[in-house]
Scaffold this motif. Sequence first.
Motif, PDB file in Angstrom:
ATOM      1  N   TYR A 107     -18.803   1.441  -7.093  1.00 46.84           N
ATOM      2  CA  TYR A 107     -19.042   0.203  -6.331  1.00 46.84           C
ATOM      3  C   TYR A 107     -18.083   0.109  -5.150  1.00 46.84           C
ATOM      4  CZ  TYR A 107     -21.224  -0.875 -10.846  1.00 46.84           C
ATOM      5  OH  TYR A 107     -21.978  -0.830 -11.990  1.00 46.84           O
ATOM      6  N   PRO A 108     -18.181   1.009  -4.178  1.00 49.85           N
ATOM      7  CA  PRO A 108     -17.218   0.982  -3.070  1.00 49.85           C
ATOM      8  C   PRO A 108     -17.283  -0.307  -2.257  1.00 49.85           C
ATOM      9  CG  PRO A 108     -19.024   2.512  -2.622  1.00 49.85           C
ATOM     10  CD  PRO A 108     -19.159   2.106  -4.034  1.00 49.85           C
ATOM     11  N   GLY A 109     -18.487  -0.854  -2.129  1.00 52.60           N
ATOM     12  CA  GLY A 109     -18.623  -2.075  -1.334  1.00 52.60           C
ATOM     13  C   GLY A 109     -17.854  -3.242  -1.918  1.00 52.60           C
ATOM     14  N   ALA A 110     -17.936  -3.409  -3.242  1.00 53.61           N
ATOM     15  CA  ALA A 110     -17.243  -4.537  -3.889  1.00 53.61           C
ATOM     16  C   ALA A 110     -15.734  -4.409  -3.746  1.00 53.61           C
ATOM     17  CB  ALA A 110     -17.633  -4.603  -5.365  1.00 53.61           C
ATOM     18  N   PHE A 111     -15.209  -3.220  -3.933  1.00 55.63           N
ATOM     19  CA  PHE A 111     -13.755  -3.043  -3.818  1.00 55.63           C
ATOM     20  C   PHE A 111     -13.297  -3.145  -2.371  1.00 55.63           C
ATOM     21  CE2 PHE A 111     -14.291  -1.670  -8.098  1.00 55.63           C
ATOM     22  CZ  PHE A 111     -13.061  -1.833  -8.710  1.00 55.63           C
ATOM     23  N   SER A 112     -14.164  -2.729  -1.441  1.00 53.10           N
ATOM     24  CA  SER A 112     -13.824  -2.886  -0.030  1.00 53.10           C
ATOM     25  C   SER A 112     -13.763  -4.357   0.360  1.00 53.10           C
ATOM     26  CB  SER A 112     -14.869  -2.157   0.821  1.00 53.10           C
ATOM     27  OG  SER A 112     -14.629  -2.359   2.189  1.00 53.10           O
ATOM     28  N   SER A 113     -14.657  -5.148  -0.239  1.00 56.27           N
ATOM     29  CA  SER A 113     -14.708  -6.579   0.127  1.00 56.27           C
ATOM     30  C   SER A 113     -13.654  -7.413  -0.585  1.00 56.27           C
ATOM     31  CB  SER A 113     -16.098  -7.143  -0.200  1.00 56.27           C
ATOM     32  OG  SER A 113     -17.106  -6.412   0.440  1.00 56.27           O
ATOM     33  N   HIS A 114     -13.410  -7.112  -1.853  1.00 63.31           N
ATOM     34  CA  HIS A 114     -12.582  -8.004  -2.667  1.00 63.31           C
ATOM     35  C   HIS A 114     -11.165  -7.506  -2.925  1.00 63.31           C
ATOM     36  CE1 HIS A 114     -16.215 -10.248  -3.247  1.00 63.31           C
ATOM     37  NE2 HIS A 114     -16.802  -9.290  -3.947  1.00 63.31           N
ATOM     38  N   LEU A 115     -10.958  -6.178  -2.947  1.00 66.01           N
ATOM     39  CA  LEU A 115      -9.632  -5.681  -3.291  1.00 66.01           C
ATOM     40  C   LEU A 115      -8.837  -5.207  -2.082  1.00 66.01           C
ATOM     41  CD1 LEU A 115      -7.630  -5.067  -5.533  1.00 66.01           C
ATOM     42  CD2 LEU A 115      -8.671  -2.811  -5.795  1.00 66.01           C
ATOM     43  N   LEU A 116      -9.481  -4.490  -1.190  1.00 65.46           N
ATOM     44  CA  LEU A 116      -8.742  -3.939  -0.047  1.00 65.46           C
ATOM     45  C   LEU A 116      -8.075  -5.010   0.817  1.00 65.46           C
ATOM     46  CD1 LEU A 116     -10.682  -0.839   1.308  1.00 65.46           C
ATOM     47  CD2 LEU A 116      -8.286  -0.993   0.722  1.00 65.46           C
ATOM     48  N   PRO A 117      -8.743  -6.125   1.110  1.00 63.24           N
ATOM     49  CA  PRO A 117      -8.040  -7.157   1.911  1.00 63.24           C
ATOM     50  C   PRO A 117      -6.766  -7.673   1.231  1.00 63.24           C
ATOM     51  CG  PRO A 117     -10.415  -7.566   1.870  1.00 63.24           C
ATOM     52  CD  PRO A 117     -10.156  -6.475   0.893  1.00 63.24           C
ATOM     53  N   LYS A 118      -6.823  -7.811  -0.104  1.00 62.97           N
ATOM     54  CA  LYS A 118      -5.630  -8.288  -0.818  1.00 62.97           C
ATOM     55  C   LYS A 118      -4.505  -7.258  -0.733  1.00 62.97           C
ATOM     56  CE  LYS A 118      -8.182 -11.028  -4.253  1.00 62.97           C
ATOM     57  NZ  LYS A 118      -8.459 -11.217  -5.696  1.00 62.97           N
ATOM     58  N   LEU A 119      -4.862  -5.988  -0.878  1.00 65.97           N
ATOM     59  CA  LEU A 119      -3.835  -4.948  -0.808  1.00 65.97           C
ATOM     60  C   LEU A 119      -3.266  -4.834   0.604  1.00 65.97           C
ATOM     61  CD1 LEU A 119      -5.514  -2.146  -2.983  1.00 65.97           C
ATOM     62  CD2 LEU A 119      -3.698  -3.726  -3.651  1.00 65.97           C
ATOM     63  N   ALA A 120      -4.140  -4.970   1.611  1.00 70.74           N
ATOM     64  CA  ALA A 120      -3.658  -4.918   2.996  1.00 70.74           C
ATOM     65  C   ALA A 120      -2.704  -6.076   3.279  1.00 70.74           C
ATOM     66  CB  ALA A 120      -4.837  -4.955   3.953  1.00 70.74           C
ATOM     67  N   GLU A 121      -3.051  -7.238   2.767  1.00 64.28           N
ATOM     68  CA  GLU A 121      -2.177  -8.402   2.965  1.00 64.28           C
ATOM     69  C   GLU A 121      -0.843  -8.198   2.252  1.00 64.28           C
ATOM     70  OE1 GLU A 121      -2.155 -13.194   1.870  1.00 64.28           O
ATOM     71  OE2 GLU A 121      -3.959 -11.978   1.532  1.00 64.28           O
ATOM     72  N   GLU A 122      -0.909  -7.648   1.056  1.00 62.75           N
ATOM     73  CA  GLU A 122       0.325  -7.391   0.305  1.00 62.75           C
ATOM     74  C   GLU A 122       1.215  -6.398   1.053  1.00 62.75           C
ATOM     75  OE1 GLU A 122       2.821  -8.225  -2.641  1.00 62.75           O
ATOM     76  OE2 GLU A 122       0.750  -8.914  -2.846  1.00 62.75           O
ATOM     77  N   LEU A 123       0.604  -5.403   1.659  1.00 60.49           N
ATOM     78  CA  LEU A 123       1.363  -4.391   2.382  1.00 60.49           C
ATOM     79  C   LEU A 123       1.967  -4.953   3.662  1.00 60.49           C
ATOM     80  CD1 LEU A 123       1.876  -1.418   1.682  1.00 60.49           C
ATOM     81  CD2 LEU A 123       0.026  -0.801   3.235  1.00 60.49           C
ATOM     82  N   GLN A 124       1.235  -5.865   4.321  1.00 62.85           N
ATOM     83  CA  GLN A 124       1.704  -6.414   5.588  1.00 62.85           C
ATOM     84  C   GLN A 124       2.831  -7.431   5.431  1.00 62.85           C
ATOM     85  OE1 GLN A 124      -1.840  -7.897   7.413  1.00 62.85           O
ATOM     86  NE2 GLN A 124      -2.614  -5.863   7.964  1.00 62.85           N
ATOM     87  N   ARG A 125       2.974  -7.933   4.236  1.00 59.51           N
ATOM     88  CA  ARG A 125       4.058  -8.903   4.033  1.00 59.51           C
ATOM     89  C   ARG A 125       5.421  -8.299   4.313  1.00 59.51           C
ATOM     90  NH1 ARG A 125       2.172 -11.596  -1.680  1.00 59.51           N
ATOM     91  NH2 ARG A 125       0.306 -12.668  -0.901  1.00 59.51           N
ATOM     92  N   GLY A 126       5.475  -6.992   4.147  1.00 55.49           N
ATOM     93  CA  GLY A 126       6.746  -6.322   4.415  1.00 55.49           C
ATOM     94  C   GLY A 126       7.825  -6.662   3.417  1.00 55.49           C
ATOM     95  N   GLU A 127       7.423  -7.105   2.211  1.00 56.11           N
ATOM     96  CA  GLU A 127       8.434  -7.424   1.196  1.00 56.11           C
ATOM     97  C   GLU A 127       8.906  -6.132   0.547  1.00 56.11           C
ATOM     98  OE1 GLU A 127       6.359 -11.645  -0.072  1.00 56.11           O
ATOM     99  OE2 GLU A 127       6.602 -10.030  -1.512  1.00 56.11           O
ATOM    100  N   SER A 128      10.073  -5.771   0.860  1.00 60.59           N
ATOM    101  CA  SER A 128      10.599  -4.500   0.357  1.00 60.59           C
ATOM    102  C   SER A 128      11.647  -4.782  -0.700  1.00 60.59           C
ATOM    103  CB  SER A 128      11.194  -3.698   1.511  1.00 60.59           C
ATOM    104  OG  SER A 128      11.675  -2.484   1.067  1.00 60.59           O
ATOM    105  N   ASP A 129      11.213  -4.757  -1.943  1.00 59.86           N
ATOM    106  CA  ASP A 129      12.153  -5.048  -3.019  1.00 59.86           C
ATOM    107  C   ASP A 129      12.475  -3.795  -3.825  1.00 59.86           C
ATOM    108  OD1 ASP A 129       9.748  -4.669  -4.179  1.00 59.86           O
ATOM    109  OD2 ASP A 129       9.863  -6.366  -5.553  1.00 59.86           O
TER     110      ASP A 129
END
Length: 1030
Positions: free
Chosen positions: A517-539
């Motif tokens: 189901y590439p479409g579902a993960f592209s729509s629902h998961l990838l944006p969340k991961l991109a946002e998490e990565l852009q936060r720049g929280e480096s712990d």
Amino acid sequence: MAAAAALEEAAAPMGALCGLVQDFVMGQQEGPADQVAADVKSGGYTVLQVVEALGSSLENPEPRTRARGIQLLSQVLLQCHSLLLEKEVVHLILFYENRLKDHHLVIPSVLQGLRALSLSVALPPGLAVSVLKAIFQEVHVQSLLQVDRHTVFSIITNFMRSREEELKGLGADFTFGFIQVMDGEKDPRNLLVAFRIVHDLISKDYSLGPFVEELFEVTSCYFPIDFTPPPNDPYGIQRDDLILSLRAVLASTPRFAEFLLPLLIEKVDSEILSAKLDSLQTLNACCAVYGQKELKDFLPSLWASIRREVFQTASERVEAEGLAALHSLTACLSCSVLRADAEDLLDSFLSNILQDCRHHLCEPDMKLVWPSAKLLQAAAGASARACEHITRNVLPLLLEQFHKHSQSNQRRTILEMILGFLKLQQKWNYEEKDERPLASFKDQLFSLVFMALTDPSTQLQLVGIRTLTVLGAQPDFLSSGDLELAVGHLYRLSFLEEDSQSWVAALEASGTLTALYPGAFSSHLLPKLAEELQRGESDVAREDGLMKCSRYFCCLQALSAISTHPSIVKETLPLLLQHLCQANKGNVVTEPGEVIAVCQSLQQVAEKCQQDPESYWYFHQTAVPCLFGLAVQASMPEKESSVLRKVLLEDEVLAALASVIGTATTHLSPELAVQSVTCIMPLFLDGNTSFLPENSFPSRFQPFQDGSSAQRRLVALLMAFVCSLPRNVEIPQLHRLMQELLEQSCCHSCPFSSTAAAKCFAGLLNKHPPGQQLDEFLQLAVDTVETGLASGSSRNQAFTLLLWVTKALVLRYHPLSTCLTTRLTGLLSDPELGPAAADGFSLLMSDCTDVLTRAGHADVRIMFRQRFFTDNVPALVQGFHAAPQDVKPNYLKGLSHVLNRLPKPVLLPELPTLLSLLLEALSCPDSVVQLSTLSCLQPLLLEAPQIMSLHVDTLVTKFLALSSSHSMAVRIAALQCMHALTRLPAPVLLPYKSRVIRSLAKPLDDKKRLVRKEAVSARGEWFLLGSPGS
């Protein structure tokens, strides 16, 4: 006169023949028979002449004399049957048939003659039947010796192979005659032949007539096989040979069913384990040829026996065979073709199974829940009909039980059973969506799975994740709403769960479902991961040198885990590369560990792309230029260099980047690799940066000319690329590149770049085809090494080059490797380079991870370690004995490294000569030598106890001394060796028992837990030494 001479010439050979016959018959000599046969084959005599010479012997009133005469004739025929004419065969057959009525001493020789004639191609039609009738009528086979009975079976086999239609003309008489021959046979050599004959009787449609039951009885009396081969049996017949041969007979025809099935039920119900196993396996085989008609009357008894074995057995093997038999029974009932008016036994059979198992699924104590589930799943897995029938009846019950039980462990058990039934659905294709048994339970199943995913129990979560993956694999089963919820749960588990098991399982499930189901993960998961990565929280934190699993790290792992579909790769790869580029510009990433984490994710994406050439090429042409560009930018001199640029040039970060580039190159096709190499070689040799994404740099990139040390370090990336190319890819400007690499390999200002250059040079040498150019490169390398070793400033770099070039040649069996290895061995006596040379033997024997790997298309010959051992260990031993005392440890260290990495079967024959040196190596103060030697000795204690027993005093003393070493790894290895010592013969060890137990009390108080653990294990074994049952 001429006529008399001719008569004399003819009489001379006959006289010689009569002499040979006389020697054999009366002189009891065996040699003349072979001589006569050889003369017949060469044309010296005819068979008729042999018979004439035997005339008086064949008619002698003494049975033993007649037997010897016929024996000679039979031995000649066995070797010369292909020379016989049809007329000769007829007369010989008649003669031998007549002699079957002779004295019992004559019969074995007669049978040998008939065996020879049964092989003759000149045998006229009808005589095979005549011979067999005579044998059946005149010979009581079971009163003969084993070898003679085997001859009878051989005659039958030969005739069945060459005269099948004639024998079938006998009808059931042939079957009856064979039954008489076989009845009472006990020798396993004969039984193997007899079982094959019975199998051929059935499979080739010989007439059994009214003798079906008799044929069954004469074979089934051996069931189950109870045979133990004698020690040193020269015939090599094993119990399994007889079992399989008899099983092939019993399961060869449905006509045996009415006799065999009661026998199988009786043996399954017996107390003998082997009989149970054999019976269940035979039942399994029978189901392949039986139909409903044969099984109908025995189904209740068969089910009762199988159920009892699964419910009550203490043997896992019996349980497994019982389940397999139930599966085969159900499959047989499912596949049988029914008449319109016939009863469908499958439904009634499955109803009986459900009736006996359903109530166990509802018991509060759940004692028999798993056996019941296994039985139901075994039946359900046999056919689509069975699966649908059982699933529709069992799933509602299990769903109800899940909600009835509140404890997590009970729910986990029920969910695992549900999971088992769901997996069975994947075996069958349903044309219509509504036909699927799961369709009516869809909402309940997803509700149950989501409950499991939110449960605090890790084990229940794990089963929930597996169940979600299986449901997702059902075609068109998940709706868009279900997918969104599933993605949300997987996202939460990937970040919020501290338990590593749930985290790993969630990532695996995400990867599996993304491919579907590439479409579902592209729509629902990838944006969340991109946002998490852009936060720049480096712990990212450091604890004992290991990276803590932070949200940042989890996000990177999640991105790589879902890169299982080409469309997703085209989103995750730019995201990861963009993150690196933005960090470079904004100084966000500051720790090497964070960059390494990104590289590890990139490498995992590259590995997933290797299965799809299109995705792999996309990854290569996207990631490789970007990574080269970042590294080149970082190597440029700037007034205010960013923090990331400093980080990118650190050793471990460059190694991580190199690993990504290598992984992205190894699976390229030669055509695509050529495209890539024509861009990257000009970058390093000419400073051409046109193919890089951002090619505006403040100065030229010249890693080989007068470039800065920062630019020289990037040779590690070039190494990863060119050493991962396929062998048949031509590298432009190769000669120039090799010269530049040689020059840089001896640069002492930057050890990292000089080592990278040496490894790159060695990797290219290893792949280069034989020829003049290779010889030139080798001569350049040897000259460079010798020049460097002679100078004081670059000796270490020259030694490194020597080491890597030697390894490259050792792997491909190049003749020059012997000279270079000898040079390396000589350096063991060098005061400065000796220790490094000793460690070099470890490198020569080890597998590398970055260059000279099979994955990177290096020329790695099989058994190169064994060859290296054979060629070089004698020189090491000799050098050790001749070396001064201060350098002896270097030889011991080198020898220890070689032996430690050698396959143990190769080492064992050499152990007696090398063991004294290994024991001396234990006294070497170098902890690396001690650890390597202990690692070598531990398996030898298990595999060569007799040899090691001769040195038990030295071994005990040295191991106990090393258990107090300052190195934790040495202490652990020494204690493991003390544990392994207990495998030596107890009488050898008992004198040391009390001393060892006292000495091992000290490491019980060691400050390191792992040392204490090994001490407890070793001391416990020594305590038990000599006790009953130990």
